[in-house]
Scaffold this motif. Sequence first.
Motif, PDB file in Angstrom:
ATOM      1  N   MET A   1      24.398  -4.178 -17.243  1.00 16.05           N
ATOM      2  CA  MET A   1      23.293  -5.463 -17.186  1.00 16.05           C
ATOM      3  C   MET A   1      24.048  -6.597 -18.611  1.00 16.05           C
ATOM      4  SD  MET A   1      19.735  -5.741 -19.591  1.00 16.05           S
ATOM      5  CE  MET A   1      18.899  -4.857 -17.662  1.00 16.05           C
ATOM      6  N   ARG A   2      24.416  -7.370 -18.331  1.00 11.05           N
ATOM      7  CA  ARG A   2      24.842  -9.079 -19.483  1.00 11.05           C
ATOM      8  C   ARG A   2      24.555  -9.035 -20.717  1.00 11.05           C
ATOM      9  NH1 ARG A   2      28.741 -11.898 -18.503  1.00 11.05           N
ATOM     10  NH2 ARG A   2      28.656 -12.357 -16.605  1.00 11.05           N
ATOM     11  N   LYS A   3      25.192  -8.590 -22.032  1.00 10.68           N
ATOM     12  CA  LYS A   3      24.226  -8.742 -23.302  1.00 10.68           C
ATOM     13  C   LYS A   3      24.683 -10.268 -23.508  1.00 10.68           C
ATOM     14  CE  LYS A   3      27.244  -8.410 -28.077  1.00 10.68           C
ATOM     15  NZ  LYS A   3      27.967  -8.281 -28.717  1.00 10.68           N
ATOM     16  N   LYS A   4      23.104 -10.143 -24.357  1.00  7.61           N
ATOM     17  CA  LYS A   4      22.535 -11.625 -24.387  1.00  7.61           C
ATOM     18  C   LYS A   4      23.700 -11.627 -25.689  1.00  7.61           C
ATOM     19  CE  LYS A   4      19.750 -12.096 -21.285  1.00  7.61           C
ATOM     20  NZ  LYS A   4      19.744 -13.867 -20.398  1.00  7.61           N
ATOM     21  N   ILE A   5      23.600 -13.773 -25.649  1.00  8.00           N
ATOM     22  CA  ILE A   5      23.379 -13.981 -27.095  1.00  8.00           C
ATOM     23  C   ILE A   5      22.765 -13.535 -27.664  1.00  8.00           C
ATOM     24  CG2 ILE A   5      25.059 -16.055 -28.374  1.00  8.00           C
ATOM     25  CD1 ILE A   5      26.697 -14.924 -26.532  1.00  8.00           C
ATOM     26  N   THR A   6      23.007 -13.158 -29.473  1.00  8.97           N
ATOM     27  CA  THR A   6      22.731 -13.558 -30.897  1.00  8.97           C
ATOM     28  C   THR A   6      22.965 -14.380 -31.300  1.00  8.97           C
ATOM     29  OG1 THR A   6      23.378 -11.333 -31.754  1.00  8.97           O
ATOM     30  CG2 THR A   6      20.852 -11.315 -30.170  1.00  8.97           C
ATOM     31  N   GLN A   7      22.518 -14.639 -32.752  1.00  5.81           N
ATOM     32  CA  GLN A   7      23.194 -15.843 -34.157  1.00  5.81           C
ATOM     33  C   GLN A   7      21.964 -15.569 -35.073  1.00  5.81           C
ATOM     34  OE1 GLN A   7      22.053 -18.315 -34.679  1.00  5.81           O
ATOM     35  NE2 GLN A   7      21.641 -20.016 -32.763  1.00  5.81           N
ATOM     36  N   SER A   8      22.382 -15.573 -36.071  1.00  3.39           N
ATOM     37  CA  SER A   8      21.960 -15.163 -37.508  1.00  3.39           C
ATOM     38  C   SER A   8      20.833 -16.534 -37.668  1.00  3.39           C
ATOM     39  CB  SER A   8      22.686 -15.010 -38.405  1.00  3.39           C
ATOM     40  OG  SER A   8      23.314 -15.993 -38.774  1.00  3.39           O
ATOM     41  N   ALA A 104      32.065 -17.529 -36.843  1.00  2.00           N
ATOM     42  CA  ALA A 104      31.179 -16.346 -37.358  1.00  2.00           C
ATOM     43  C   ALA A 104      30.343 -15.523 -36.219  1.00  2.00           C
ATOM     44  CB  ALA A 104      30.023 -16.933 -38.977  1.00  2.00           C
ATOM     45  N   ILE A 105      29.356 -16.566 -36.112  1.00  2.00           N
ATOM     46  CA  ILE A 105      29.052 -16.566 -34.550  1.00  2.00           C
ATOM     47  C   ILE A 105      29.177 -14.996 -33.530  1.00  2.00           C
ATOM     48  CG2 ILE A 105      26.643 -17.125 -33.056  1.00  2.00           C
ATOM     49  CD1 ILE A 105      25.920 -19.329 -34.378  1.00  2.00           C
ATOM     50  N   ALA A 106      30.170 -15.705 -32.766  1.00  2.00           N
ATOM     51  CA  ALA A 106      31.486 -15.379 -32.432  1.00  2.00           C
ATOM     52  C   ALA A 106      31.352 -13.924 -32.477  1.00  2.00           C
ATOM     53  CB  ALA A 106      32.134 -15.547 -31.485  1.00  2.00           C
ATOM     54  N   GLN A 107      31.483 -13.392 -33.584  1.00  2.00           N
ATOM     55  CA  GLN A 107      32.222 -12.465 -33.844  1.00  2.00           C
ATOM     56  C   GLN A 107      31.498 -11.565 -34.605  1.00  2.00           C
ATOM     57  OE1 GLN A 107      33.622 -13.576 -37.820  1.00  2.00           O
ATOM     58  NE2 GLN A 107      35.518 -14.222 -37.503  1.00  2.00           N
ATOM     59  N   GLN A 108      30.027 -12.125 -34.889  1.00  2.00           N
ATOM     60  CA  GLN A 108      28.862 -11.321 -34.987  1.00  2.00           C
ATOM     61  C   GLN A 108      28.055 -10.029 -33.600  1.00  2.00           C
ATOM     62  OE1 GLN A 108      25.716 -13.893 -36.231  1.00  2.00           O
ATOM     63  NE2 GLN A 108      26.777 -14.221 -38.672  1.00  2.00           N
ATOM     64  N   ASN A 109      28.514 -11.241 -32.558  1.00  2.00           N
ATOM     65  CA  ASN A 109      28.543 -10.848 -31.101  1.00  2.00           C
ATOM     66  C   ASN A 109      29.614  -9.792 -30.762  1.00  2.00           C
ATOM     67  OD1 ASN A 109      25.607 -11.420 -29.864  1.00  2.00           O
ATOM     68  ND2 ASN A 109      27.190 -13.032 -30.808  1.00  2.00           N
ATOM     69  N   GLY A 110      30.735  -9.328 -31.787  1.00  2.00           N
ATOM     70  CA  GLY A 110      31.423  -9.264 -31.120  1.00  2.00           C
ATOM     71  C   GLY A 110      32.340  -9.506 -30.210  1.00  2.00           C
ATOM     72  N   MET A 111      32.900 -10.547 -30.571  1.00  3.85           N
ATOM     73  CA  MET A 111      33.435 -12.093 -29.318  1.00  3.85           C
ATOM     74  C   MET A 111      34.729 -12.890 -30.067  1.00  3.85           C
ATOM     75  SD  MET A 111      31.482 -13.191 -26.376  1.00  3.85           S
ATOM     76  CE  MET A 111      28.986 -11.797 -26.054  1.00  3.85           C
ATOM     77  N   ASP A 112      35.980 -12.624 -29.258  1.00  5.56           N
ATOM     78  CA  ASP A 112      36.367 -13.552 -30.371  1.00  5.56           C
ATOM     79  C   ASP A 112      36.344 -15.388 -29.566  1.00  5.56           C
ATOM     80  OD1 ASP A 112      37.207 -14.394 -27.252  1.00  5.56           O
ATOM     81  OD2 ASP A 112      38.747 -12.863 -27.868  1.00  5.56           O
ATOM     82  N   PHE A 113      36.202 -16.384 -30.388  1.00  4.21           N
ATOM     83  CA  PHE A 113      35.796 -17.869 -30.152  1.00  4.21           C
ATOM     84  C   PHE A 113      35.949 -18.600 -28.513  1.00  4.21           C
ATOM     85  CE2 PHE A 113      35.657 -22.741 -30.445  1.00  4.21           C
ATOM     86  CZ  PHE A 113      34.438 -22.746 -31.412  1.00  4.21           C
ATOM     87  N   ILE A 120      28.588 -18.294 -23.676  1.00  2.00           N
ATOM     88  CA  ILE A 120      27.196 -19.457 -23.547  1.00  2.00           C
ATOM     89  C   ILE A 120      27.102 -19.874 -21.984  1.00  2.00           C
ATOM     90  CG2 ILE A 120      26.801 -21.623 -24.931  1.00  2.00           C
ATOM     91  CD1 ILE A 120      26.011 -19.136 -25.823  1.00  2.00           C
ATOM     92  N   GLU A 121      28.368 -19.837 -21.437  1.00  2.00           N
ATOM     93  CA  GLU A 121      28.238 -20.394 -20.281  1.00  2.00           C
ATOM     94  C   GLU A 121      27.584 -19.908 -18.726  1.00  2.00           C
ATOM     95  OE1 GLU A 121      29.048 -23.622 -19.395  1.00  2.00           O
ATOM     96  OE2 GLU A 121      29.683 -24.245 -21.540  1.00  2.00           O
ATOM     97  N   LEU A 122      28.107 -18.287 -18.899  1.00  2.00           N
ATOM     98  CA  LEU A 122      27.909 -17.644 -18.388  1.00  2.00           C
ATOM     99  C   LEU A 122      26.543 -17.737 -18.062  1.00  2.00           C
ATOM    100  CD1 LEU A 122      30.956 -14.988 -18.720  1.00  2.00           C
ATOM    101  CD2 LEU A 122      30.220 -16.904 -16.356  1.00  2.00           C
ATOM    102  N   GLN A 123      25.621 -17.336 -19.182  1.00  2.00           N
ATOM    103  CA  GLN A 123      24.713 -17.368 -19.371  1.00  2.00           C
ATOM    104  C   GLN A 123      23.275 -18.749 -19.157  1.00  2.00           C
ATOM    105  OE1 GLN A 123      23.433 -15.230 -22.522  1.00  2.00           O
ATOM    106  NE2 GLN A 123      24.961 -13.782 -22.435  1.00  2.00           N
TER     107      GLN A 123
END
Length: 432
Positions: A1-8, A104-113, A120-123
Amino acid sequence: MRKKITQSIGILLLIVGSFQVSAAEYLDGIVAVVEEGIILESELAQEVASVVIKLKASNVQTPPENILYKQVLERLIIDALQTQLAQRAGIKVSDEMLNGSLQAIAQQNGMDFEGFKQEIELQGMNYEAFKESVRKEIVINQLRSHEIGARVKVSEQEIDHYLDTEISAADQKVQYLLGHILIAVSEGASAATIQAEDAKAQSVTEQLRLGGDFKQMAVSVSDGENALQGGGLGWRTLNQLPTLFVDVVKTMSKGDIADPIRSPGGFHILKLIDITGARSHIITETQVRHILIKTNELINDQEAQRRLQLISARIADGDDFAVLAKANSDDTGSALKGGDLGWVIPGLLVPPFEKAMGKLEVNELSEPVQTQFGWHLIQVLERRNKDNKEQQKRNQARDDIRKRKIEEETGLWLRRLRDEAYVDIRLGALNE
């Protein structure tokens, strides 16, 4: 299952889902005039769709369509008013600041930019639309900081009084998971209106005590900012709650529904969902000294390093660090004390210095270390673990008093902003 993007910072995902039919019915007329701006029906339908997706993901049943549209439209109106006020105040977000927030949002989600953009586009999201949503949220946060945060002050006397009278040491170790419903009352409301809203709050309380679903009720009736998230306030200690909630929450047990609490903004209904404990405040202090060589027109980086290496060699041969610091260090404050910076806690010194210091054994000399102040020779004299609870309590009290004041002021400020604005709602069902 694809991980959902979250941000603070609370950006809702702009995905048109189960409410596409409603958007088609309305085409793209004007649903509301807000001061000098407008809200389109397509904007409303799109935002409703994203809210529906979030509610379903949280297993919260969506309320009747007219109630949901009214709730979402009210939030869009509040956002529009804040955005317009920010524009008039000249508040802007540079591309550099925006990109920093996105990273910063990307880092919170464990990804590079780049990976974050692709995700984002894949979702199914438009990345440019996502960026502008983030930009708008930053603008609103800056506006609130300008309008509210700048005038909120916390005195030492307030901290003393707070710690002495409001929150005991035992209380500070407890965290509360709360649900919140607000039945709003406008400033200047008539006695009849206040009485009617009071009766509504009492009715909602009774329904909840008889087993009503709190999240569902919050989505349907609450005027609070967290209504569309089921009214959740998240985990908080007592000193992170609005003042008028504290005495009530302290007496509640898990699962309790409190009697409605009156405030200038309306009637508040609280549910205590869960309780848990707190963390330790043990920190490592370091006694450290240094010798600083600053760079200038005559001393470049290479010369500064060379001088420190010569000093290091002299110390290795038996010369006294303190004597050499007094004779050579450009940090005049610490030089008088033989380079001694005293006992320091994590976060007090600049990162390059602290990082190098952390790698040293006691009495070990560092290689030359560069910071924005120049080049340093560092020596750790001693380390100790200390219970920093008292200072932590004061720091936390200062932050929490400030947050509490800002939260209380923000609620009143938003209500006043809404009450004083020209808003013409043009969707008939929402005016009923």
